[in-house]
Write a protein that holds these residues in place. Structure first.
Motif, PDB file in Angstrom:
ATOM      1  N   GLY A  77       0.816  -1.211   0.000  1.00  0.00           N
ATOM      2  CA  GLY A  77       0.000   0.000   0.000  1.00  0.00           C
ATOM      3  C   GLY A  77       0.844   1.252   0.000  1.00  0.00           C
ATOM      4  O   GLY A  77       1.773   1.406  -0.801  1.00  0.00           O
ATOM      5  N   GLY A  78       0.546   2.164   0.903  1.00  0.00           N
ATOM      6  CA  GLY A  78       1.248   3.431   0.987  1.00  0.00           C
ATOM      7  C   GLY A  78       2.690   3.316   1.419  1.00  0.00           C
ATOM      8  O   GLY A  78       3.432   4.317   1.394  1.00  0.00           O
ATOM      9  N   GLU A  79       3.118   2.108   1.792  1.00  0.00           N
ATOM     10  CA  GLU A  79       4.510   1.904   2.207  1.00  0.00           C
ATOM     11  C   GLU A  79       5.375   1.374   1.074  1.00  0.00           C
ATOM     12  O   GLU A  79       6.543   1.035   1.277  1.00  0.00           O
ATOM     13  CB  GLU A  79       4.564   0.949   3.400  1.00  0.00           C
ATOM     14  N   GLY A  80       4.823   1.288  -0.125  1.00  0.00           N
ATOM     15  CA  GLY A  80       5.619   0.839  -1.262  1.00  0.00           C
ATOM     16  C   GLY A  80       5.545  -0.662  -1.469  1.00  0.00           C
ATOM     17  O   GLY A  80       4.467  -1.253  -1.377  1.00  0.00           O
ATOM     18  N   ALA A  81       6.677  -1.272  -1.739  1.00  0.00           N
ATOM     19  CA  ALA A  81       6.702  -2.711  -2.017  1.00  0.00           C
ATOM     20  C   ALA A  81       8.035  -3.300  -1.570  1.00  0.00           C
ATOM     21  O   ALA A  81       9.024  -2.580  -1.404  1.00  0.00           O
ATOM     22  CB  ALA A  81       6.479  -2.967  -3.506  1.00  0.00           C
ATOM     23  N   THR A  82       8.031  -4.607  -1.387  1.00  0.00           N
ATOM     24  CA  THR A  82       9.258  -5.340  -1.117  1.00  0.00           C
ATOM     25  C   THR A  82       9.511  -6.269  -2.294  1.00  0.00           C
ATOM     26  O   THR A  82       8.626  -7.034  -2.689  1.00  0.00           O
ATOM     27  CB  THR A  82       9.169  -6.166   0.173  1.00  0.00           C
ATOM     28  N   LEU A  83      10.709  -6.184  -2.848  1.00  0.00           N
ATOM     29  CA  LEU A  83      11.100  -7.009  -3.980  1.00  0.00           C
ATOM     30  C   LEU A  83      12.131  -8.032  -3.525  1.00  0.00           C
ATOM     31  O   LEU A  83      13.190  -7.668  -3.003  1.00  0.00           O
ATOM     32  CB  LEU A  83      11.684  -6.125  -5.087  1.00  0.00           C
ATOM     33  N   TYR A  84      11.808  -9.301  -3.720  1.00  0.00           N
ATOM     34  CA  TYR A  84      12.745 -10.383  -3.427  1.00  0.00           C
ATOM     35  C   TYR A  84      13.280 -10.901  -4.753  1.00  0.00           C
ATOM     36  O   TYR A  84      12.544 -11.460  -5.568  1.00  0.00           O
ATOM     37  CB  TYR A  84      12.043 -11.524  -2.686  1.00  0.00           C
ATOM     38  N   THR A  85      14.562 -10.711  -4.985  1.00  0.00           N
ATOM     39  CA  THR A  85      15.165 -11.191  -6.228  1.00  0.00           C
ATOM     40  C   THR A  85      16.673 -11.295  -6.050  1.00  0.00           C
ATOM     41  O   THR A  85      17.272 -10.503  -5.303  1.00  0.00           O
ATOM     42  CB  THR A  85      14.844 -10.251  -7.410  1.00  0.00           C
ATOM     43  N   GLY A  86      17.273 -12.283  -6.695  1.00  0.00           N
ATOM     44  CA  GLY A  86      18.719 -12.447  -6.626  1.00  0.00           C
ATOM     45  C   GLY A  86      19.264 -12.634  -5.233  1.00  0.00           C
ATOM     46  O   GLY A  86      20.391 -12.229  -4.943  1.00  0.00           O
ATOM     47  N   GLY A  87      18.452 -13.222  -4.350  1.00  0.00           N
ATOM     48  CA  GLY A  87      18.902 -13.454  -2.986  1.00  0.00           C
ATOM     49  C   GLY A  87      18.821 -12.237  -2.085  1.00  0.00           C
ATOM     50  O   GLY A  87      19.293 -12.278  -0.940  1.00  0.00           O
ATOM     51  N   GLU A  88      18.221 -11.147  -2.569  1.00  0.00           N
ATOM     52  CA  GLU A  88      18.092  -9.926  -1.780  1.00  0.00           C
ATOM     53  C   GLU A  88      16.628  -9.578  -1.551  1.00  0.00           C
ATOM     54  O   GLU A  88      15.750  -9.969  -2.326  1.00  0.00           O
ATOM     55  CB  GLU A  88      18.769  -8.754  -2.496  1.00  0.00           C
ATOM     56  N   ALA A  89      16.389  -8.822  -0.493  1.00  0.00           N
ATOM     57  CA  ALA A  89      15.062  -8.251  -0.239  1.00  0.00           C
ATOM     58  C   ALA A  89      15.215  -6.739  -0.309  1.00  0.00           C
ATOM     59  O   ALA A  89      15.877  -6.128   0.547  1.00  0.00           O
ATOM     60  CB  ALA A  89      14.537  -8.669   1.126  1.00  0.00           C
ATOM     61  N   LEU A  90      14.663  -6.134  -1.342  1.00  0.00           N
ATOM     62  CA  LEU A  90      14.829  -4.708  -1.587  1.00  0.00           C
ATOM     63  C   LEU A  90      13.532  -3.969  -1.289  1.00  0.00           C
ATOM     64  O   LEU A  90      12.463  -4.371  -1.751  1.00  0.00           O
ATOM     65  CB  LEU A  90      15.230  -4.468  -3.041  1.00  0.00           C
ATOM     66  N   GLN A  91      13.623  -2.884  -0.542  1.00  0.00           N
ATOM     67  CA  GLN A  91      12.455  -2.047  -0.269  1.00  0.00           C
ATOM     68  C   GLN A  91      12.322  -1.012  -1.382  1.00  0.00           C
ATOM     69  O   GLN A  91      13.253  -0.249  -1.637  1.00  0.00           O
ATOM     70  CB  GLN A  91      12.595  -1.361   1.093  1.00  0.00           C
ATOM     71  N   VAL A  92      11.176  -1.015  -2.037  1.00  0.00           N
ATOM     72  CA  VAL A  92      10.932  -0.086  -3.132  1.00  0.00           C
ATOM     73  C   VAL A  92      10.067   1.042  -2.588  1.00  0.00           C
ATOM     74  O   VAL A  92       8.900   0.834  -2.242  1.00  0.00           O
ATOM     75  CB  VAL A  92      10.241  -0.789  -4.319  1.00  0.00           C
ATOM     76  N   GLU A  93      10.650   2.215  -2.497  1.00  0.00           N
ATOM     77  CA  GLU A  93       9.966   3.340  -1.864  1.00  0.00           C
ATOM     78  C   GLU A  93       8.694   3.713  -2.624  1.00  0.00           C
ATOM     79  O   GLU A  93       8.648   3.637  -3.856  1.00  0.00           O
ATOM     80  CB  GLU A  93      10.904   4.552  -1.799  1.00  0.00           C
ATOM     81  N   PRO A  94       7.660   4.149  -1.901  1.00  0.00           N
ATOM     82  CA  PRO A  94       6.388   4.489  -2.553  1.00  0.00           C
ATOM     83  C   PRO A  94       6.439   5.850  -3.219  1.00  0.00           C
ATOM     84  O   PRO A  94       7.363   6.640  -3.006  1.00  0.00           O
ATOM     85  CB  PRO A  94       5.405   4.499  -1.377  1.00  0.00           C
ATOM     86  N   VAL A  95       5.415   6.109  -4.019  1.00  0.00           N
ATOM     87  CA  VAL A  95       5.186   7.439  -4.583  1.00  0.00           C
ATOM     88  C   VAL A  95       3.944   7.996  -3.895  1.00  0.00           C
ATOM     89  O   VAL A  95       2.893   7.356  -3.890  1.00  0.00           O
ATOM     90  CB  VAL A  95       4.949   7.377  -6.105  1.00  0.00           C
ATOM     91  N   ALA A  96       4.068   9.153  -3.302  1.00  0.00           N
ATOM     92  CA  ALA A  96       2.926   9.752  -2.605  1.00  0.00           C
ATOM     93  C   ALA A  96       1.821  10.073  -3.602  1.00  0.00           C
ATOM     94  O   ALA A  96       2.060  10.693  -4.640  1.00  0.00           O
ATOM     95  CB  ALA A  96       3.352  11.018  -1.873  1.00  0.00           C
ATOM     96  N   ALA A  97       0.608   9.628  -3.281  1.00  0.00           N
ATOM     97  CA  ALA A  97      -0.529   9.876  -4.160  1.00  0.00           C
ATOM     98  C   ALA A  97      -1.037  11.309  -3.997  1.00  0.00           C
ATOM     99  O   ALA A  97      -0.948  11.887  -2.907  1.00  0.00           O
ATOM    100  CB  ALA A  97      -1.653   8.892  -3.844  1.00  0.00           C
ATOM    101  N   GLU A  98      -1.566  11.874  -5.075  1.00  0.00           N
ATOM    102  CA  GLU A  98      -2.146  13.216  -4.994  1.00  0.00           C
ATOM    103  C   GLU A  98      -3.366  13.225  -4.079  1.00  0.00           C
ATOM    104  O   GLU A  98      -3.659  14.222  -3.431  1.00  0.00           O
ATOM    105  CB  GLU A  98      -2.539  13.698  -6.390  1.00  0.00           C
ATOM    106  N   ALA A  99      -4.087  12.104  -4.047  1.00  0.00           N
ATOM    107  CA  ALA A  99      -5.242  11.957  -3.168  1.00  0.00           C
ATOM    108  C   ALA A  99      -5.504  10.474  -2.991  1.00  0.00           C
ATOM    109  O   ALA A  99      -5.134   9.661  -3.834  1.00  0.00           O
ATOM    110  CB  ALA A  99      -6.473  12.635  -3.758  1.00  0.00           C
ATOM    111  N   VAL A 100      -6.091  10.113  -1.867  1.00  0.00           N
ATOM    112  CA  VAL A 100      -6.472   8.717  -1.630  1.00  0.00           C
ATOM    113  C   VAL A 100      -7.988   8.662  -1.739  1.00  0.00           C
ATOM    114  O   VAL A 100      -8.704   9.032  -0.815  1.00  0.00           O
ATOM    115  CB  VAL A 100      -5.980   8.224  -0.257  1.00  0.00           C
ATOM    116  N   VAL A 101      -8.470   8.205  -2.895  1.00  0.00           N
ATOM    117  CA  VAL A 101      -9.898   8.235  -3.201  1.00  0.00           C
ATOM    118  C   VAL A 101     -10.511   6.840  -3.203  1.00  0.00           C
ATOM    119  O   VAL A 101     -11.538   6.599  -2.578  1.00  0.00           O
ATOM    120  CB  VAL A 101     -10.144   8.923  -4.563  1.00  0.00           C
TER     121      VAL A 101
END
Length: 316
Positions: A222-246
């Motif tokens: 959700g608003g915290e972005g995503a976690t990507l597991y690939t190549g033996g790593e767990a990478l946190q993918v930062e979110p993009v702030a929405a203009e509005a939550v509708v």
């Protein structure tokens, strides 16, 4: 190689009505055994939906080449014509005579409680939509009838077309053995954080362990972005702030479209996830799954501002 994407999943109509009151004031606990209620709903709208439809819509916004693979009913004419007008290929949409397109009827009250009825209709026949012989750079097996999801997965695997397994609303249909079978065919898994917990419980494996056997696992948060597991790593993918939550309806599908577009362009999983996060943030600012309509240039500008990467230039 073709840059087309086979998008296997549901196409549906969502009818959403608003009751300008509260269900709890009309449903009596001591009369629940003989429930008979009626609600006046002065506000109602009908939306184009379904996972395959939503993903295809968003992928087309990016300039991709979506090929939705779905079974629809006799009533799907305007949906099909809409996609044709957008130059979305409809050759893999199969009309099942004598059926309705899958439909979801949602009534919401002032407390955001919902009463929902779902009619699967033509979706129940999705396994009959044979994609043998199709060519694509990537595919996705999104929520649909369970038999159809397995049929598409087996055919894609046999054809050597890499695909993402998108569990989503099909989660109640898959036990641990089903999940293991599907993961043995797929190249990647996408789930939200709640679904990730269920998958871990049912398979006895962590997301990191599952990712060891795949190209990638993407867990959206959700608003915290995503976690990507690939190549033996767990990478946190930062979110993009929405203009509005509708309205979060269809945000996951928008995210999948961004992911698939990046992969068809040869991007890394990380950059593809970044684009996916942006597409989710764009969608949540609009009501309904297919009513946002940013231009490709607007998406590109937001992508550069958020992550410093750009969409590829398209030939005119």
């Amino acid at each position: 190689m073709t840059d087309s994407v086979l998008i296997c999943g549901s196409m549906a109509f969502d009818t959403i009505a608003v009751f300008e009151g509260r269900f709890k004031e009309h449903i009596l606990a001591d009369r629940i055994q003989s429930l008979s209620v009626s609600f006046l709903v002065p506000t109602m709208r009908k939306e184009y939906g379904g996972c395959a439809g939503n993903i295809a819509y968003n992928l087309k916004l990016l300039g991709g080449n979506p090929v939705p693979v779905a079974t629809v009913g006799d009533d799907a004419g305007d949906y099909i014509e809409r996609f044709k007008s957008m130059q979305i290929e409809t050759s893999r949409l199969c009309v099942i005579p004598g059926t309705y397109t899958a439909q979801c009827f949602i009534t919401t009250d002032l407390d955001d409680n919902q009463i929902t009825a779902f009619h699967p209709g033509a979706m129940s026949f999705s396994a009959q939509n044979d994609i043998s012989g199709a060519k694509a750079a990537w595919a996705i097996v999104a929520p649909d009838a369970k038999e159809g999801m397995f049929a598409h997965a087996e055919r894609l695997h046999a054809a050597g077309i890499p695909f993402i397994f998108d569990l989503g609303q099909a989660m109640p249909l898959f036990d641990g053995a089903d999940l293991q079978r599907m993961l043995g065919l797929a190249q990647a898994l996408t789930v939200n954080d709640y679904e990730a917990g269920v998958v871990e419980q049912r398979t006895g494996m962590s997301m990191a362990q599952i990712a060891e056997k795949l190209q990638a696992v993407v867990v959206t948060r959700g608003g915290e972005g995503a976690t990507l597991y690939t190549g033996g790593e767990a990478l946190q993918v930062e979110p993009v702030a929405a203009e509005a939550v509708v309205d979060p309806t269809g945000c996951g599908d928008s995210h999948r479209a961004g992911l698939l577009y990046g992969l068809t362009q040869g991007w890394s999983w990380l950059d593809s996830c970044r684009l996916a996060n942006l597409m989710g943030s764009i969608k949540i600012a609009s009501r309904g799954p297919q009513n946002h309509a940013p231009s490709r240039a607007e998406i590109d500008a937001q992508l550069r501002a958020a992550y410093g990467i750009s969409l590829p230039v398209q030939a005119s």
